[in-house]
Write a protein that holds these residues in place. Structure first.
Motif, PDB file in Angstrom:
ATOM      1  N   ALA A 201       0.820  -1.208   0.000  1.00  0.00           N
ATOM      2  CA  ALA A 201       0.000   0.000   0.000  1.00  0.00           C
ATOM      3  C   ALA A 201       0.857   1.261   0.000  1.00  0.00           C
ATOM      4  CB  ALA A 201      -0.942  -0.006   1.199  1.00  0.00           C
ATOM      5  N   VAL A 202       1.923   1.271   0.790  1.00  0.00           N
ATOM      6  CA  VAL A 202       2.837   2.417   0.817  1.00  0.00           C
ATOM      7  C   VAL A 202       3.412   2.673  -0.573  1.00  0.00           C
ATOM      8  CG1 VAL A 202       5.093   3.218   1.663  1.00  0.00           C
ATOM      9  CG2 VAL A 202       3.423   2.268   3.273  1.00  0.00           C
ATOM     10  N   ALA A 203       3.783   1.594  -1.257  1.00  0.00           N
ATOM     11  CA  ALA A 203       4.364   1.720  -2.606  1.00  0.00           C
ATOM     12  C   ALA A 203       3.369   2.349  -3.581  1.00  0.00           C
ATOM     13  CB  ALA A 203       4.807   0.350  -3.110  1.00  0.00           C
ATOM     14  N   ALA A 204       2.081   2.205  -3.291  1.00  0.00           N
ATOM     15  CA  ALA A 204       1.055   2.767  -4.171  1.00  0.00           C
ATOM     16  C   ALA A 204       0.608   4.156  -3.730  1.00  0.00           C
ATOM     17  CB  ALA A 204      -0.155   1.829  -4.222  1.00  0.00           C
ATOM     18  N   GLY A 205       1.240   4.698  -2.685  1.00  0.00           N
ATOM     19  CA  GLY A 205       0.944   6.062  -2.264  1.00  0.00           C
ATOM     20  C   GLY A 205      -0.069   6.199  -1.142  1.00  0.00           C
ATOM     21  N   PHE A 206      -0.372   5.096  -0.444  1.00  0.00           N
ATOM     22  CA  PHE A 206      -1.287   5.143   0.697  1.00  0.00           C
ATOM     23  C   PHE A 206      -0.545   5.594   1.961  1.00  0.00           C
ATOM     24  CE2 PHE A 206      -3.805   2.669  -2.098  1.00  0.00           C
ATOM     25  CZ  PHE A 206      -5.069   2.467  -1.568  1.00  0.00           C
ATOM     26  N   SER A 207      -1.266   6.242   2.856  1.00  0.00           N
ATOM     27  CA  SER A 207      -0.816   6.398   4.238  1.00  0.00           C
ATOM     28  C   SER A 207      -1.302   5.149   4.971  1.00  0.00           C
ATOM     29  CB  SER A 207      -1.427   7.645   4.878  1.00  0.00           C
ATOM     30  OG  SER A 207      -1.020   8.804   4.180  1.00  0.00           O
ATOM     31  N   THR A 208      -0.469   4.589   5.854  1.00  0.00           N
ATOM     32  CA  THR A 208      -0.839   3.300   6.432  1.00  0.00           C
ATOM     33  C   THR A 208      -0.739   3.280   7.959  1.00  0.00           C
ATOM     34  OG1 THR A 208       1.416   2.434   6.232  1.00  0.00           O
ATOM     35  CG2 THR A 208      -0.074   2.058   4.359  1.00  0.00           C
ATOM     36  N   PHE A 209      -1.527   2.381   8.533  1.00  0.00           N
ATOM     37  CA  PHE A 209      -1.488   2.089   9.963  1.00  0.00           C
ATOM     38  C   PHE A 209      -1.248   0.595  10.119  1.00  0.00           C
ATOM     39  CE2 PHE A 209      -4.238   5.809   9.609  1.00  0.00           C
ATOM     40  CZ  PHE A 209      -3.749   6.647  10.604  1.00  0.00           C
ATOM     41  N   TYR A 210      -0.210   0.246  10.840  1.00  0.00           N
ATOM     42  CA  TYR A 210       0.114  -1.157  11.098  1.00  0.00           C
ATOM     43  C   TYR A 210      -0.475  -1.548  12.439  1.00  0.00           C
ATOM     44  CZ  TYR A 210       3.063  -5.237  12.148  1.00  0.00           C
ATOM     45  OH  TYR A 210       3.526  -6.495  12.492  1.00  0.00           O
ATOM     46  N   PHE A 211      -1.414  -2.498  12.411  1.00  0.00           N
ATOM     47  CA  PHE A 211      -2.141  -2.932  13.602  1.00  0.00           C
ATOM     48  C   PHE A 211      -1.825  -4.411  13.821  1.00  0.00           C
ATOM     49  CE2 PHE A 211      -6.757  -3.368  15.437  1.00  0.00           C
ATOM     50  CZ  PHE A 211      -6.253  -3.333  16.738  1.00  0.00           C
TER      51      PHE A 211
END
Length: 251
Positions: A201-211
């Protein structure tokens, strides 16, 4: 400015690992009876023993963690009978593997067991309510069947908090396509697996939350987590998402 929330389901919205651990230990006990051999007596050690084989099969099998459970039962039997893990995994993942009915009952019981409703994880209902009230669209992204995910969402009374359930193999290309379809605005992804939910997802430009949940495959342990925000409950996502949508959060 718009915001769009995408979230994984298994081990993110609900604690699938608890259900799987119970089902896997039930399978192990059944294979022990079939072979007359025993794994480590302690249940935690037994689960670790099983999951070593499980993850090795997933690494080699084209369907990854969604490989047929009968292969795990067969692999467990081979290792319990003295074969090395590497050899057992090579045998059960070989393209010319001869079919056997010996482990079909164990597979059927395992598949029945994992249909049990898993409990929600901390802050899920609260987080989804806050985001939905702010009129931010919520999409579940899962590699599981959409029907199964919808069933769990319905049983947990989350239907009205989910706009769409998308069943897709999670790759950089899949996330890029989801982001393109979402249109203008910041896209967020929440998940428990570093490789499938976060890195892609990061590679596609998303901001992410790791849970993180109770299960993390060994192959994801060395992945870079510097570009994601680690959270310990689902509703920890709310302030940043509402800020991105320029909506002031009020209790």
């Amino acid at each position: 400015m718009k915001a769009h929330l995408f979230t994984d389901a298994d081990n993110t919205l609900w604690d699938t690992d608890t259900v799987f651990a119970t089902a896997q230990l039930e399978m192990l006990r059944e294979v022990e009876k079939l072979t007359g051999r025993t794994a480590p007596e302690d249940e935690d050690q037994g689960l670790a023993f099983l999951r070593t084989i499980d993850q090795r099969i997933a690494t080699e099998h084209p369907d990854h963690l969604r490989y047929p459970p009968a292969l795990l039962a067969q692999g467990l039997a081979l290792v319990l009978e003295g074969e090395r893990v590497e050899g057992a995994v090579a045998r059960v993942t070989a393209p010319n593997l001869a079919p056997t009915n010996a482990f079909e009952p164990a597979q059927s019981r395992f598949l029945d067991a994992i249909r049990r409703l898993p409990p929600l994880r901390k802050g899920v209902r609260e987080g989804l309510l806050a985001v939905t009230r702010a009129r931010i669209p919520v999409m579940i992204v899962t590699e599981e069947r959409a029907e199964r995910c919808r069933k769990f969402a319905t049983e947990h009374q989350l239907d009205g908090l989910i706009d769409e359930i998308i069943s897709v193999r999670k790759t950089h290309e899949a996330y890029a396509n989801l982001k393109r379809k979402a249109g203008p605005g910041r896209c967020f992804m929440v998940g428990d697996q570093m490789d499938r939910d976060i890195v892609a997802a990061v590679a596609a430009g998303f901001s992410t939350f790791y849970f993180p949940g109770g299960f993390a495959p060994y192959w994801a342990s060395e992945l870079d987590s510097s570009e994601t925000t680690r959270i310990d409950r689902f509703d920890a996502i709310v302030p940043e998402i509402l800020a991105a949508a320029r909506i002031r959060h009020s209790n």
